[in-house]
Write a protein that holds these residues in place. Structure first.
Motif, short mmCIF file in Angstrom:
data_model
loop_
_atom_site.label_atom_id
_atom_site.label_comp_id
_atom_site.label_asym_id
_atom_site.label_seq_id
_atom_site.Cartn_x
_atom_site.Cartn_y
_atom_site.Cartn_z
N GLY A 36 -6.75 1.61 3.77
CA GLY A 36 -6.43 0.88 4.99
C GLY A 36 -5.20 0.01 4.88
N ALA A 37 -5.27 -1.16 5.51
CA ALA A 37 -4.12 -2.06 5.56
C ALA A 37 -3.70 -2.53 4.17
N ARG A 38 -4.67 -2.75 3.30
CA ARG A 38 -4.33 -3.18 1.93
C ARG A 38 -3.56 -2.07 1.21
N HIS A 39 -3.96 -0.83 1.38
CA HIS A 39 -3.26 0.31 0.79
C HIS A 39 -1.82 0.36 1.28
N ASP A 40 -1.63 0.17 2.59
CA ASP A 40 -0.28 0.20 3.16
C ASP A 40 0.58 -0.93 2.60
N ALA A 41 -0.04 -2.11 2.42
CA ALA A 41 0.72 -3.24 1.88
C ALA A 41 1.15 -2.97 0.45
N VAL A 42 0.27 -2.40 -0.35
CA VAL A 42 0.63 -2.07 -1.74
C VAL A 42 1.73 -1.01 -1.76
N ARG A 43 1.65 -0.04 -0.87
CA ARG A 43 2.69 0.99 -0.80
C ARG A 43 4.05 0.36 -0.50
N GLY A 44 4.07 -0.63 0.40
CA GLY A 44 5.32 -1.31 0.70
C GLY A 44 5.88 -2.06 -0.51
N MET A 45 5.00 -2.69 -1.29
CA MET A 45 5.44 -3.36 -2.51
C MET A 45 6.01 -2.35 -3.51
N LEU A 46 5.37 -1.21 -3.62
CA LEU A 46 5.81 -0.20 -4.57
C LEU A 46 7.16 0.38 -4.18
N ALA A 47 7.47 0.38 -2.89
CA ALA A 47 8.74 0.92 -2.41
C ALA A 47 9.92 0.03 -2.78
N ASP A 48 9.68 -1.26 -2.97
CA ASP A 48 10.79 -2.19 -3.30
C ASP A 48 10.27 -3.26 -4.25
N PRO A 49 9.97 -2.90 -5.51
CA PRO A 49 9.35 -3.86 -6.43
C PRO A 49 10.23 -5.04 -6.80
N VAL A 50 11.55 -4.88 -6.76
CA VAL A 50 12.44 -6.00 -7.12
C VAL A 50 12.29 -7.13 -6.10
N VAL A 51 12.32 -6.78 -4.83
CA VAL A 51 12.16 -7.79 -3.78
C VAL A 51 10.76 -8.39 -3.85
N TRP A 52 9.75 -7.55 -4.04
CA TRP A 52 8.39 -8.04 -4.03
C TRP A 52 8.03 -8.84 -5.28
N ARG A 53 8.71 -8.59 -6.37
CA ARG A 53 8.48 -9.43 -7.54
C ARG A 53 8.80 -10.88 -7.22
N ALA A 54 9.91 -11.12 -6.56
CA ALA A 54 10.28 -12.49 -6.19
C ALA A 54 9.31 -13.06 -5.17
N ARG A 55 8.91 -12.27 -4.17
CA ARG A 55 7.98 -12.76 -3.16
C ARG A 55 6.61 -13.08 -3.76
N ILE A 56 6.16 -12.22 -4.67
CA ILE A 56 4.87 -12.45 -5.31
C ILE A 56 4.92 -13.71 -6.17
N ALA A 57 6.02 -13.90 -6.90
CA ALA A 57 6.17 -15.11 -7.72
C ALA A 57 6.20 -16.36 -6.85
#
Length: 353
Positions: free
Chosen positions: A140-161
């Motif tokens: 579901g929505a959680r799967h889609d959110a993880v897919r978006g993170m996987l598509a751009d891990p450099v950007v999401w590393r900063a957002r997650i931090a």
């Protein structure tokens, strides 16, 4: 290869000395950490602020399942940074696997700043592996959110931090003093049990699902089994306030690790330091309580007196009483005498704070 945190089923990777399938207890899922007989040095302790944060996020997702955290929950509900929390909740979820890049390898002197620094520099390749594991475990929505993170891990590393930092500041910074004292008091007590009764005596009291058998620490888990040869690497034990159960790390390059619930966790553990200090003062008297609370690092008699606002002779008397009670240890360092809390003193502090 990134490490794997096993509490629910997670595929095992390869590692020299580990035999992942499945040599014992066909009716139970057990991870067995093999140790050399009577090798006290094989056991090391560590702390993991990131592990505490991850399980705090889980507590907020399913509060009814964590009654020991209700005091903390009452204190923090009104200050949850929702956007940052939602980002972490996508990754952590209410149970099961969560990405290993979120937490650094546990160490004795690891603090939140060190965790955050390592997260901001986390391996992108490691993130891809971990997020790939999340992708097959979500829908579901959680799967889609993880897919978006996987598509751009450099950007999401900063957002997650950034989210990690915001959630830590709002939810754990106000109680970290109390929480850390419980963790360190637990380690002090466990270390003393090893010294007095050996590894078996200590392991037998970690958790009902942990036992000592045939020179090994054995942990029952929900759906994972493995034999881990710790001879040469040792086993790291990490207490936790927010996690009510056990989990393990078994994949290289991380030292084999067992997380277990800390002793002394009650529903009121997160109360304000001032109220807990008042309770300790009622037990010991205000001056001795203050000296004991401040004795987490070695101090001379004159420093103790200055910190407490007492005459040197009065401070010396209080130190003598605390030493006779086994709460303070004194040792000579050249011309100076240094005073430090004992394991018993740590346990008293941890229980009150």
């Amino acid at each position: 290869m990134p490490r794997a945190r096993h509490a629910l089923p997670v595929p095992s990777g390869s590692r020299p000395g580990i035999h992942p399938r499945y040599l014992f207890d066909v009716d139970r899922n057990v991870v067995e950490f093999r140790l050399a007989p009577d090798d006290v040095s094989a056991i090391r302790f560590g702390l993991s602020p990131g592990h505490e944060l991850a399980h705090a996020v889980r507590v907020l997702q399913r509060p009814a399942e964590h009654p020991m955290q209700w005091g903390w929950l009452r204190a923090v509900r009104g200050r949850v940074p929702q956007g940052a929390f939602d980002t972490l909740a996508v990754l952590i979820g209410p149970s099961g696997y969560f990405p290993d890049f979120l937490t650094a390898e546990p160490e004795w002197d690891l603090d939140a700043a060190g965790e955050l620094e390592r997260l901001r520099a986390a391996s992108i390749d490691g993130m891809r592996v971990d997020l790939g594991k999340m992708l097959v475990r979500t829908t579901g929505a959680r799967h889609d959110a993880v897919r978006g993170m996987l598509a751009d891990p450099v950007v999401w590393r900063a957002r997650i931090a950034d989210a990690w930092e915001a959630v830590w500041a709002a939810l754990l910074t106000p109680v970290w003093t109390q929480l850390e004292r419980i963790l360190r008091a637990d380690v002090a007590v466990r270390s003393r049990r090893i010294a007095l009764g050996g590894i078996a005596a200590m392991a037998a009291e970690l958790h009902p699902r942990v036992s000592w058998s045939a020179d090994a620490v054995r942990v029952e888990l929900a759906a994972h089994r493995e034999i881990v040869d710790c001879r040469g690497s040792g086993l790291r034990l990490v207490p936790s306030v927010f996690s009510g159960g056990c989990s393990v790390l078994t994949e290289a390059p991380v030292q084999p690790t067992l997380f277990y619930p800390a002793e002394g966790v009650t529903e009121s553990w997160a109360r304000r330091t001032a109220s807990a200090a008042a309770a300790l003062a009622a037990l010991l008297g205000p001056a001795r309580a203050g000296i004991l609370l401040a004795s987490g690092e070695p101090r001379t008699t004159s420093r103790v007196a200055a910190d407490a606002g007492l005459a040197a002779s009065t401070a010396s008397h209080h130190l003598s009483v605390l030493r006779d009670a086994g709460l303070i240890a004194s040792r000579r360092d050249g011309p100076r005498v240094l005073h430090l809390r004992t394991p018993l003193g740590e346990a008293v502090i941890g229980a009150r704070l």
